[in-house]
Design a protein around this motif. Structure first.
Motif, mmCIF file in Angstrom:
data_model
loop_
_atom_site.group_PDB
_atom_site.id
_atom_site.type_symbol
_atom_site.label_atom_id
_atom_site.label_comp_id
_atom_site.label_asym_id
_atom_site.label_seq_id
_atom_site.Cartn_x
_atom_site.Cartn_y
_atom_site.Cartn_z
ATOM 1 N N UNK A 131 0.747 -1.141 -0.083
ATOM 2 C CA UNK A 131 0.098 0.009 -0.068
ATOM 3 C C UNK A 131 0.735 1.103 -0.238
ATOM 4 N N UNK A 132 1.320 1.679 -1.339
ATOM 5 C CA UNK A 132 2.416 2.614 -1.315
ATOM 6 C C UNK A 132 1.836 4.183 -0.698
ATOM 7 N N UNK A 133 0.475 4.734 -0.936
ATOM 8 C CA UNK A 133 -0.111 5.621 -0.358
ATOM 9 C C UNK A 133 -0.057 5.720 1.040
ATOM 10 N N UNK A 134 -0.162 4.498 1.832
ATOM 11 C CA UNK A 134 -0.311 4.366 3.349
ATOM 12 C C UNK A 134 1.104 4.720 3.600
ATOM 13 N N UNK A 135 2.287 4.210 2.862
ATOM 14 C CA UNK A 135 3.700 4.173 3.210
ATOM 15 C C UNK A 135 4.043 5.473 3.430
ATOM 16 N N UNK A 136 3.720 6.314 2.177
ATOM 17 C CA UNK A 136 3.892 7.700 2.156
ATOM 18 C C UNK A 136 3.296 8.608 3.081
ATOM 19 N N UNK A 158 9.582 0.830 1.549
ATOM 20 C CA UNK A 158 8.604 -0.084 1.028
ATOM 21 C C UNK A 158 7.833 0.664 -0.159
ATOM 22 N N UNK A 159 7.743 2.070 -0.039
ATOM 23 C CA UNK A 159 7.039 3.022 -1.239
ATOM 24 C C UNK A 159 7.948 2.756 -2.541
ATOM 25 N N UNK A 160 9.259 2.703 -2.089
ATOM 26 C CA UNK A 160 10.178 2.731 -3.138
ATOM 27 C C UNK A 160 9.899 1.558 -4.095
ATOM 28 N N UNK A 161 9.848 0.423 -3.358
ATOM 29 C CA UNK A 161 9.668 -0.956 -3.959
ATOM 30 C C UNK A 161 8.362 -0.977 -4.906
ATOM 31 N N UNK A 162 7.041 -0.450 -4.053
ATOM 32 C CA UNK A 162 5.789 -0.482 -4.779
ATOM 33 C C UNK A 162 5.713 0.561 -5.963
ATOM 34 N N UNK A 163 6.187 1.802 -5.939
ATOM 35 C CA UNK A 163 6.321 2.571 -6.992
ATOM 36 C C UNK A 163 7.087 1.906 -7.952
ATOM 37 N N UNK A 164 8.178 1.349 -7.823
ATOM 38 C CA UNK A 164 8.941 0.698 -8.919
ATOM 39 C C UNK A 164 8.284 -0.348 -9.796
#
Length: 555
Positions: A131-136, A158-164
């Motif tokens: 859940x990238x938005x949650x991580x940000x 975790x956000x880096x991994x999700x957005x990549x």
């Protein structure tokens, strides 16, 4: 989503959107009657409650989602349930995050809302780890004062991994920036900044953050390179040029010259920017040009009479120049604009001490201690004023309070040792000097005072000429044999050891360097050595009587 959207701005988005591909499968399950998965009824109820949106619905939705997952669902139902739970929690976390930003909110409430938001976000991420938005949003909350940097770094990674994985370059760039801010490995942090720039090359904000980061890490040369790129792209940006001047000023003599050039350009672009005059005043002080510094600070005050920073800076210079009345006027004006500014109260206390108005200086520091009882610096300053006011025993009590909380504070140990000397407690002083020296072995003040007691004490059990010479020699080396009182200490060590020839040699050098009242004492020491008599000294300051003063802190 626009590339400039921050994590906190996500709270303004509509969070929950049901995936159209899941709706037919979900509807099919509902129609299956006895063929429903065991957890389907709980999921139906959770969905119904969610869309009704009644108050306090979140906890009930989460309980039902957890129950549905535990009882069992088919593949689409499982995905849907995790989306429902994570987005529901995210929505509530977003509301809490919005409340943090409300004007006038108390710090205690701000911390409570952050705690609630973090708790919901961590629960949301358990349902949906990608859940990238949650991580940000977790990154944003972790960056606030008192936030958990380790949590922020983990969320950013975790956000880096999700957005990549989603090939979302712009938002991946934002995640890399967060990770760079939370990291503690300079090489990796610089790599993250570089990756962010690679993914979002047109975003000058990334370079600005990188420049600020480099300056904060004292990588001034690299900061200059980055800022020059920014200035080239925006040559009329006065704030960028001022930042460049600040970094240039830390890169040596040539950098300072270039910094002055940048400041001139800033003044051309923004002649009413008070910060540029404060900046140039700092450079003038570094060049030992107080008159020019005062002129610039006066210019800043003329532009903005409410510029507290300029007034306090000018007061500091006036204090150094012994223009105490002018210093006090500036401090009083600054405190009239902001009565609670700590530096202003500290500076006022120093002015009072310079005027030998120790009771006023003590009152000011006690005012600060009342606001922050655990600040060791305030208590040590109070002790220094008490000692100067002929109250060394009271000073010892204050310093001991500091050491009870932090036994490794070498400054406190040195201060208490000095105070012990004032009351003739040489054994106690030696013990504190010994401990302080282990923590700060190159400190000339500790080395000198320690050696002086060993050489001049009236207590035969305390004196040790050989060690006094060793310590005093090191103190002389540290100060390049340029301090008269330290040369005097070395002479006293040789005299204690019976080497009066060396004692006379160093005492003579001390007299040559000495000035004012010190010179007379140094001459007395030299005469003693010429008569082959070692110097002896024991101070016993009679404690000044004081009346109880009223509490200055409003309760």
């Amino acid at each position: 989503m626009g590339k400039k959207m921050s994590a906190m701005k996500l709270v303004h988005r509509i969070i929950f959107t049901v995936c159209p591909l899941l709706l037919p499968a979900f509807a099919t399950c509902v129609a299956c009657g006895d063929d429903l998965p065991p957890g389907q009824r709980d999921l139906d109820e959770a969905t119904k409650i969610h869309f009704e949106g009644k108050s306090d619905y979140v906890d009930r939705v989460i309980v039902l989602c957890e129950s549905a997952l535990k009882k069992g669902l088919d593949g689409p139902g499982t995905i849907f349930t995790k989306e429902l739970a994570s987005s529901t929690l995210f929505r509530r976390a977003s509301v809490s995050a919005q409340r943090i930003l409300q004007p006038g909110i108390r710090q205690s409430a701000r911390l409570r809302y952050r705690e609630l938001a973090v708790k919901d976000l961590e629960s949301a991420i358990k349902f949906k780890p990608e859940f990238a938005d949650g991580h940000l949003l977790l990154c944003e909350l972790s960056s606030m004062p008192g936030g958990d940097r380790k949590r922020g770094f983990k969320a950013a990674s975790a956000a880096v991994e999700s957005f990549n994985k989603a090939n979302d370059k712009l938002r991946a760039a934002s995640a890399y920036l967060w990770r760079a801010r939370f990291g503690d490995d300079l090489v990796q942090q610089l790599a993250d900044f570089a990756k962010a720039s690679e993914l979002d090359p047109d975003n000058m904000g990334i370079l600005r953050q990188q420049a600020d980061f480099l300056h904060g890490k004292q990588q001034f040369g690299e900061a200059v390179k980055t800022l020059k790129k920014l200035v080239k792209a925006s040559p009329d940006d006065a704030k960028l040029r001022l930042a460049l001047a600040e970094s240039l000023s830390q890169t040596g003599e040539e950098g300072v010259i270039e910094a002055f050039d940048q400041i001139e350009k800033v003044i051309e672009l923004a002649p009413d920017m008070t910060a540029v005059y404060r900046m140039r005043a700092q450079l003038y002080i570094a060049q030992e040009k107080p008159e020019e510094a005062i002129e610039d600070l006066t210019k800043a005050i003329q532009i903005d009479r409410g510029d507290i920073g300029a007034r306090l800076f000018r007061a500091e210079i006036y204090l150094f120049e012994d223009e105490l009345e002018k210093a006090r006027q500036d401090v009083n004006r600054a405190l009239s604009l902001n009565p609670g500014i700590v530096y202003g109260i500290q500076l006022r206390s120093r002015i009072s001490a310079a005027e030998k108005k120790y009771s006023q200086a003590i009152d000011d520091i006690r005012l600060l201690i009342g606001n922050d009882p655990d600040d060791a610096g305030h208590r040590l300053q109070l002790a220094a004023y008490l000692n100067a006011d002929q109250r060394p025993r009271a000073a010892i009590k204050e310093i001991t309070r500091v050491l009870e909380k932090d036994a490794s504070n070498w400054r406190a140990l040195r201060s208490r040792a000095d105070a012990f000397l004032s009351v003739g407690k040489h054994v106690e002083a030696l013990a504190d000097y010994e401990r302080a020296l282990k923590m700060s072995p190159e400190n000339s003040g500790i080395l000198n005072n320690f050696a002086w007691v060993l050489a001049t004490s009236t207590d035969d059990k305390v004196r040790n000429g050989k060690r006094a010479i060793e310590l005093a020699t090191k103190a002389c080396e540290v100060t390049e044999y340029k301090e008269a009182h330290i040369l005097s200490t070395l002479a006293s060590g040789y005299a204690e050891a019976g080497d009066f020839e060396s004692a006379i040699k160093w005492s003579t050098k001390a007299v040559d360097l000495g000035e004012g009242e010190m010179k007379e004492q140094l001459r007395g020491e030299l005469k003693s050595y010429q008569e082959k008599k070692p110097w002896r000294e024991k101070q016993v300051v009679e404690e000044k009587e004081t009346k109880d003063r009223p509490n200055l802190i409003e309760t």
